[in-house]
Design an enzyme around this catalytic site. Structure first.
Site, PDB file in Angstrom:
ATOM      1  N   ASP A  95       1.224  -1.768  -0.094  1.00  0.00           N
ATOM      2  CA  ASP A  95      -0.153  -0.222   0.037  1.00  0.00           C
ATOM      3  C   ASP A  95       1.523   1.158  -0.067  1.00  0.00           C
ATOM      4  OD1 ASP A  95       0.824  -0.169   2.628  1.00  0.00           O
ATOM      5  OD2 ASP A  95      -0.697  -0.320   3.530  1.00  0.00           O
ATOM      6  N   HIS A  96       1.928   1.420   0.936  1.00  0.00           N
ATOM      7  CA  HIS A  96       2.672   2.319   0.818  1.00  0.00           C
ATOM      8  C   HIS A  96       3.672   3.047  -0.341  1.00  0.00           C
ATOM      9  CE1 HIS A  96       1.569   2.116   4.674  1.00  0.00           C
ATOM     10  NE2 HIS A  96       2.596   3.329   4.900  1.00  0.00           N
ATOM     11  N   ASP A 160       3.687  -0.888  11.149  1.00  0.00           N
ATOM     12  CA  ASP A 160       2.825   0.001  10.814  1.00  0.00           C
ATOM     13  C   ASP A 160       2.117   1.155  12.191  1.00  0.00           C
ATOM     14  OD1 ASP A 160       2.849   1.978   8.409  1.00  0.00           O
ATOM     15  OD2 ASP A 160       0.477   2.625   9.773  1.00  0.00           O
ATOM     16  N   ARG A 448      -2.244  12.178  10.182  1.00  0.00           N
ATOM     17  CA  ARG A 448      -1.409  13.083  10.122  1.00  0.00           C
ATOM     18  C   ARG A 448      -1.404  14.321   9.636  1.00  0.00           C
ATOM     19  NH1 ARG A 448       3.361   8.313  12.030  1.00  0.00           N
ATOM     20  NH2 ARG A 448       1.788   8.286  14.553  1.00  0.00           N
ATOM     21  N   SER A 643      12.636   6.660  16.179  1.00  0.00           N
ATOM     22  CA  SER A 643      12.096   5.597  15.747  1.00  0.00           C
ATOM     23  C   SER A 643      12.348   4.249  15.749  1.00  0.00           C
ATOM     24  CB  SER A 643      12.315   5.803  13.817  1.00  0.00           C
ATOM     25  OG  SER A 643      12.248   4.569  13.591  1.00  0.00           O
ATOM     26  N   ARG A 645      13.434   1.856  13.662  1.00  0.00           N
ATOM     27  CA  ARG A 645      13.990   1.200  12.885  1.00  0.00           C
ATOM     28  C   ARG A 645      14.802   0.046  13.375  1.00  0.00           C
ATOM     29  NH1 ARG A 645      13.047   5.933  10.459  1.00  0.00           N
ATOM     30  NH2 ARG A 645      15.594   6.565  10.220  1.00  0.00           N
TER      31      ARG A 645
HETATM   32  S1  SF4 Z   1      -2.031   6.933   7.965  1.00  0.00           S
HETATM   33 FE1  SF4 Z   1      -0.430   5.362   7.377  1.00  0.00          FE
HETATM   34  S2  SF4 Z   1      -1.508   3.831   6.290  1.00  0.00           S
HETATM   35 FE2  SF4 Z   1      -3.062   4.632   6.937  1.00  0.00          FE
HETATM   36  S3  SF4 Z   1      -2.957   5.557   4.274  1.00  0.00           S
HETATM   37 FE3  SF4 Z   1      -1.749   6.929   6.145  1.00  0.00          FE
HETATM   38  S4  SF4 Z   1       0.288   6.505   4.999  1.00  0.00           S
HETATM   39 FE4  SF4 Z   1      -1.025   4.966   5.095  1.00  0.00          FE
END
Ligand code: SF4
Length: 756
Positions: A95-96, A160, A448, A643, A645
């Protein structure tokens, strides 16, 4: 794609027996969060005896979910474990990496082309090791998980930060780094600091323009971006029960924005309806049978302040729609105050783009409520002023809303339907703009809105709101428009008002999909070959790290003495480097390039002791490695914060650093270093940091008697022939010392697998 009913039955048996045992032992009522956490403790962990916010505890999650960017290194590491299959049901979601540029079909086809080597790897590695693989275009990880895998009372980790979305179905779902996912897939326990508990008591009922999104926008305003740190947020009350399951998901999803470990709702009829509506009636039946265990006890909710560390009250009947931002999701404005805020702060009032959808807000209910406004715009002859995009969260939702005519409605107001992927939510948005230096405003139903998050442009003021508010403001093209009170001028010059949005929780004709985009793994993956092109710059198979040589370490050179803050971003920078996250050698060229050298106050410039010249940190370390010389990194306080990571621990290990010696570690990074077989040690006396000189060679003594709680000794051999020697501390337990000796935790698992 099927969920694993047998696994869920086992979870419910354990849940019932552990809750009964905990209640018998203490007689104390339990929150839902405690019930789920207790039932997922590893065998051997004591129940009901943890200091919240202090104790680290081992859990055994039921599932793992990974998105395509973070899955790469997690799976490359997992391959090192030598297991034929993952230890718990796991999935990968593409998806990313899909860029939003033109529209769904074109963008998806470009992404398949550009990312083919990554997709081929993820598909083949999933096939081999028993993971479900969701192809590009199938949807966004959290929506797909909600539709297929989340279940009440379960525990999941996901690579995620918005993994908590599954809390909408009553699951404890927590975002983690790839190393944690790798551990759980390899069969290791997963450690978490026992969280504090925040209770949110929802009373009343939503109506009109207000939606579930406004609950979390309000909570974000109350708690701020840090207020949920180290805590699980549990929602309860009649208001909670009145919210749709997908609305609950929206609230839990955006709990990441207050820093919460996760958020969760108790099982109720709305969750049962959603499970049944998404072909999972068997789970609803199982959950119905133990429903008293899938919510907090009555006594808890009757006197929440006695059981939660903090309690927040919100009356949904009085909740106004909110718009949060710009640049931070906790700047919360009730819509009645937003226009004034826009004017007073000089934010650009003209709205250039409205974006709905994403993993946060693309349920059938969200789409139908937004579409009811788009339909009004058509009927009331309003011209939509701003650009408008729709990002469906999954193919299941996209197909169903297309069948039911809603995508057509959006297109009639000029909406562009993007691929079922992250796209503009994560900067994967090739936005068309005439002048990127112009201050401008956009509004999204995402989660975000930090600077540059969506389009990479620091001049973009991004606001966050519900899909219905985004749609109304996009129609108006004006951030100061309040759809609850204001009118708009239509193409006939008439003043018209938008009516309240109307939505449908679950599709009347049921969900439908032609091809959900799922690939089941091979029954027997032993013959499947994992596809990695040896010439690839983005992917590289890992080789096991070497075991400890069995002696104290001598003749190590100082690579860098880092001054001040050294976060995981300083150690392994993000941004353009992320495209190499599946290629350890290439991404190692960013190792410590952000750290400030104590001796010249400059980043990425250290003295090479072999030739006396200053050069970049990675190149210097590669020179030491080529000459068979180990090195030491010295750092300050809280080294490795930020993070989780795992690259920040793997890169120094890969390039031949032997020890990280600091005043203190951020705990996750310290654990990551230990997992990679690295020596992570701290000054016993912080003043010894000052003794480290630029031309020092190091000895680390005491390793042949390496034991929990026993100090090691560092000897500094200075260039002038003098020496300093001092004790250093470590926090290795017996198991972690074995990791060090074996050269890494995965080396041990591999040995065990071969021994079985
Ligand atoms: S918050 Fe993260 S998982 Fe959700 S659509 Fe945005 S990038 Fe994708």
């Amino acid at each position: 794609m099927a969920f694993d009913l047998d696994m869920i039955k086992q979870v419910y048996d354990r849940l019932s027996s552990r809750i009964n045992a905990a209640t018998q032992a203490t007689g104390k009522p339990l929150t839902l969060t405690e019930k789920i956490l207790y039932s997922h403790l590893t065998e051997g962990e004591a129940q009901n005896a943890y200091q919240r916010g202090t104790d680290y505890v081992d859990f055994a999650p039921d599932r793992v979910a990974m998105q395509d960017a973070t899955a790469q290194m997690a799976l490359l590491q997992f391959m090192q474990a030598g297991r034929p299959q993952v230890a718990v049901p796991s999935t990968v979601h593409c998806d990313h990496l899909i860029q939003a540029k033109i529209g769904a079909t074109e963008d998806l086809s470009t992404a398949k082309d550009v990312n083919s080597e990554v997709y081929d790897f993820l598909s083949s590695v999933s096939d081999k090791y028993g993971l479900g693989f969701w192809k590009p275009g199938a949807g966004i990880i959290h929506q797909v998980v909600l539709e297929n895998y989340a279940f009440p009372g379960g525990m999941m980790i996901g690579t995620d930060s918005h993994t908590p979305n599954a809390g909408g179905l009553g699951m404890i779902a927590i975002g983690v780094g790839g190393a944690d996912a790798c551990d759980v897939m390899a069969g290791l326990p997963w450690e978490l600091k026992f969280p504090k508990l925040i209770g949110v008591h929802l009373t009343g009922k939503l109506s009109g323009w207000s939606s579930a999104k406004d609950v979390i926008l309000k909570v974000a305003g109350i708690l701020t971006v840090k207020g949920g740190t180290g805590a699980i947020v549990e929602y309860f009350g009649e208001g909670a029960r009145s919210l749709s399951a997908t609305g609950k998901g929206t609230i839990c999803n955006m709990g990441a924005e207050i820093g919460a470990t996760t958020s969760v709702f108790g099982y109720d009829e709305k969750i049962a309806d959603y499970l049944r509506g998404t072909q999972r009636a068997e789970i609803a039946d199982l959950a119905d049978a133990i429903k008293q265990h899938l919510t907090g006890d009555d006594e808890v909710y009757a006197a929440p302040e006695q059981y939660f560390d903090q309690v927040i009250e919100i009356n949904l009947s009085e909740l106004e729609p909110h718009v949060n931002g710009p640049f931070t999701p906790d700047l919360a404005w009730p819509i009645s105050k937003f226009a004034t805020a826009v004017k007073e702060n000089g934010w650009p009032a003209e709205l250039e783009v409205g974006l709905i959808g994403s993993c946060t807000n693309s349920s059938y209910e969200d789409i139908t409520r937004a579409a009811s406004l788009a339909k009004q715009a058509i009927d009331k002859k309003l011209k939509t002023k701003a650009e408008y995009t729709v990002t469906p969260g999954s193919e299941l939702v996209r197909y169903t809303v297309e069948r039911d005519g809603y995508l057509d409605t959006f297109e009639q107001i000029g909406g562009v339907v993007l691929a079922n992927a992250c796209g503009p939510c994560i900067g994967q948005w090739a936005r068309h703009t005439s002048d990127p230096t112009r201050k401008n405003s956009i509004i999204t139903s995402f989660n975000r809105n930090f600077a540059k998050r969506n389009d990479g442009n620091p001049n973009t003021h991004a606001f966050v709101a519900s899909p219905e508010i985004v749609t109304a403001l996009a129609i108006a093209g004006d951030l100061t428009f309040n759809p609850l009170t204001d009118t708009l001028t239509n193409i006939n010059g008439e003043q018209v008002k938008l009516d309240e949005p109307m939505g449908i929780e679950l599709p009347i004709k049921g969900f439908a999909v032609e091809d959900a985009g799922y690939q089941a793994p091979a029954e027997d993956g032993s013959e499947v070959e994992v596809k990695v092109d040896p010439a690839s710059s983005r992917l590289q198979l890992l080789a096991p790290f070497a075991a400890w040589e069995g002696t104290d370490l001598k003749g190590l050179r100082l690579l860098i003495k880092a001054r001040g803050k050294c976060t995981t971003d300083h150690i392994s920078m993000a941004g353009p480097w992320l495209k190499f996250r599946g290629h350890l050698d290439n991404i190692s060229n960013n190792m410590l390039i952000g750290a400030i050298n104590y001796f010249n106050n400059t980043p990425d410039s250290v003295k090479n002791q072999l030739n006396g010249e200053y050069g970049p940190v990675p190149a210097t370390q590669r020179d030491y490695k080529a000459n068979g010389i180990g090195s030491v990194v010295v750092g300050d306080e809280n080294y490795g914060e930020g993070s989780s990571r795992e690259h920040a621990a793997m890169e120094p290990r890969h390039l031949g650093v032997r020890a990280i010696l600091v005043k203190s570690f951020a705990r996750i990074h310290e654990t990551n270093l230990k997992k990679q077989g690295m020596l992570a040690i701290t000054f016993n006396d912080n003043a010894d940091y000052e003794k480290v000189q630029e031309d020092d060679t190091f000895e680390i003594n005491g390793l042949t008697e390496f034991a929990p709680g026993k100090q090691l000794t560092v000897v500094l051999n200075h260039a002038d022939g003098t020496q300093d020697s001092f004790p250093v501390n470590h926090t290795y337990n017996a198991q972690q010392i074995e990791w060090f000796k074996a050269g890494g935790a995965l080396n041990i698992i591999r040995k065990q697998m071969h021994a079985d």
